[in-house]
Design a protein around this motif. Sequence first.
Motif, PDB file in Angstrom:
ATOM      1  N   GLN A   1       0.789  -1.230   0.000  1.00 33.69           N
ATOM      2  CA  GLN A   1       0.000   0.000   0.000  1.00 33.69           C
ATOM      3  C   GLN A   1       0.821   1.279   0.000  1.00 33.69           C
ATOM      4  OE1 GLN A   1      -2.590  -0.315   3.364  1.00 33.69           O
ATOM      5  NE2 GLN A   1      -3.691  -2.056   2.521  1.00 33.69           N
ATOM      6  N   GLN A   2       2.071   1.208   0.459  1.00 38.15           N
ATOM      7  CA  GLN A   2       2.852   2.442   0.604  1.00 38.15           C
ATOM      8  C   GLN A   2       4.340   2.167   0.501  1.00 38.15           C
ATOM      9  OE1 GLN A   2       2.713   4.090   4.595  1.00 38.15           O
ATOM     10  NE2 GLN A   2       2.330   2.058   5.449  1.00 38.15           N
ATOM     11  N   CYS A   3       5.075   3.230   0.217  1.00 41.46           N
ATOM     12  CA  CYS A   3       6.540   3.181   0.225  1.00 41.46           C
ATOM     13  C   CYS A   3       7.036   4.221   1.224  1.00 41.46           C
ATOM     14  CB  CYS A   3       7.109   3.503  -1.155  1.00 41.46           C
ATOM     15  SG  CYS A   3       6.757   2.244  -2.391  1.00 41.46           S
ATOM     16  N   LEU A   4       8.119   3.893   1.874  1.00 39.50           N
ATOM     17  CA  LEU A   4       8.754   4.852   2.765  1.00 39.50           C
ATOM     18  C   LEU A   4       9.851   5.569   1.988  1.00 39.50           C
ATOM     19  CD1 LEU A   4       9.048   2.713   6.012  1.00 39.50           C
ATOM     20  CD2 LEU A   4       7.256   4.337   5.371  1.00 39.50           C
ATOM     21  N   PRO A   5      10.183   6.786   2.370  1.00 44.47           N
ATOM     22  CA  PRO A   5      11.253   7.506   1.668  1.00 44.47           C
ATOM     23  C   PRO A   5      12.568   6.735   1.765  1.00 44.47           C
ATOM     24  CG  PRO A   5      10.123   8.943   3.240  1.00 44.47           C
ATOM     25  CD  PRO A   5       9.616   7.564   3.463  1.00 44.47           C
ATOM     26  N   PRO A   6      13.447   6.894   0.781  1.00 46.36           N
ATOM     27  CA  PRO A   6      14.760   6.234   0.853  1.00 46.36           C
ATOM     28  C   PRO A   6      15.473   6.602   2.153  1.00 46.36           C
ATOM     29  CG  PRO A   6      14.425   7.207  -1.298  1.00 46.36           C
ATOM     30  CD  PRO A   6      13.289   7.675  -0.436  1.00 46.36           C
ATOM     31  N   THR A   7      16.192   5.634   2.694  1.00 44.30           N
ATOM     32  CA  THR A   7      16.906   5.786   3.962  1.00 44.30           C
ATOM     33  C   THR A   7      18.382   5.537   3.754  1.00 44.30           C
ATOM     34  OG1 THR A   7      14.960   5.001   5.169  1.00 44.30           O
ATOM     35  CG2 THR A   7      17.047   4.924   6.336  1.00 44.30           C
ATOM     36  N   LYS A   8      19.224   6.310   4.427  1.00 37.85           N
ATOM     37  CA  LYS A   8      20.671   6.097   4.400  1.00 37.85           C
ATOM     38  C   LYS A   8      21.129   5.797   5.812  1.00 37.85           C
ATOM     39  CE  LYS A   8      21.776   9.056   0.491  1.00 37.85           C
ATOM     40  NZ  LYS A   8      22.575  10.196   0.018  1.00 37.85           N
ATOM     41  N   LYS A   9      21.973   4.740   5.930  1.00 36.95           N
ATOM     42  CA  LYS A   9      22.535   4.375   7.233  1.00 36.95           C
ATOM     43  C   LYS A   9      24.027   4.154   7.089  1.00 36.95           C
ATOM     44  CE  LYS A   9      18.645   2.670   9.680  1.00 36.95           C
ATOM     45  NZ  LYS A   9      18.061   1.640  10.481  1.00 36.95           N
ATOM     46  N   SER A  10      24.788   4.721   8.011  1.00 39.57           N
ATOM     47  CA  SER A  10      26.236   4.528   8.043  1.00 39.57           C
ATOM     48  C   SER A  10      26.555   3.229   8.766  1.00 39.57           C
ATOM     49  CB  SER A  10      26.917   5.690   8.756  1.00 39.57           C
ATOM     50  OG  SER A  10      26.680   6.888   8.069  1.00 39.57           O
TER      51      SER A  10
END
Length: 149
Positions: A135-144
């Motif tokens: 139903q939905q997508c989350l915004p792109p995420t960046k993790k170090s």
Amino acid sequence: MKKIVFAFALMFFFSYIHAQIKDPVSWKYEAVKKSGDTYELVITATVEKPWHIYSQNTGAGGPVPTNFTFKKNPLVDFSGKTQEVGKLQKTYDNNFKTNVLYYSGQVVFKQLVKVKGNVKTNVSGVVEYMVCDDQQCLPPTKKSFEIKL
């Protein structure tokens, strides 16, 4: 007066919880020694149901593919591309109007590296990824991340 302060505190607490960005992916990072100077970086993504994470090889026009950017380290040479191990699924996505490649549950990313000389060092970088459900997508995420060799 105590009731008013309590009510405001409660409203603040619930608005804080509601404002938290959901991240249904947990990451685990480790290095497995393969030989004297060669290591395999093993990066495991565990994705909560019903979410899925996209392959590094998802084409243009679709969701943001998973991408690893490794920081340069003069003591480390990278061998080949980062590999994916998991149950790859392919489907046509009406939202993106294209075929997408994704993993549900768990996917393991592996990268071979060679260390120059007999030294202790690490590999660090950033993983960028995007997750969606039906139903939905989350915004792109960046993790170090940082992995000790």
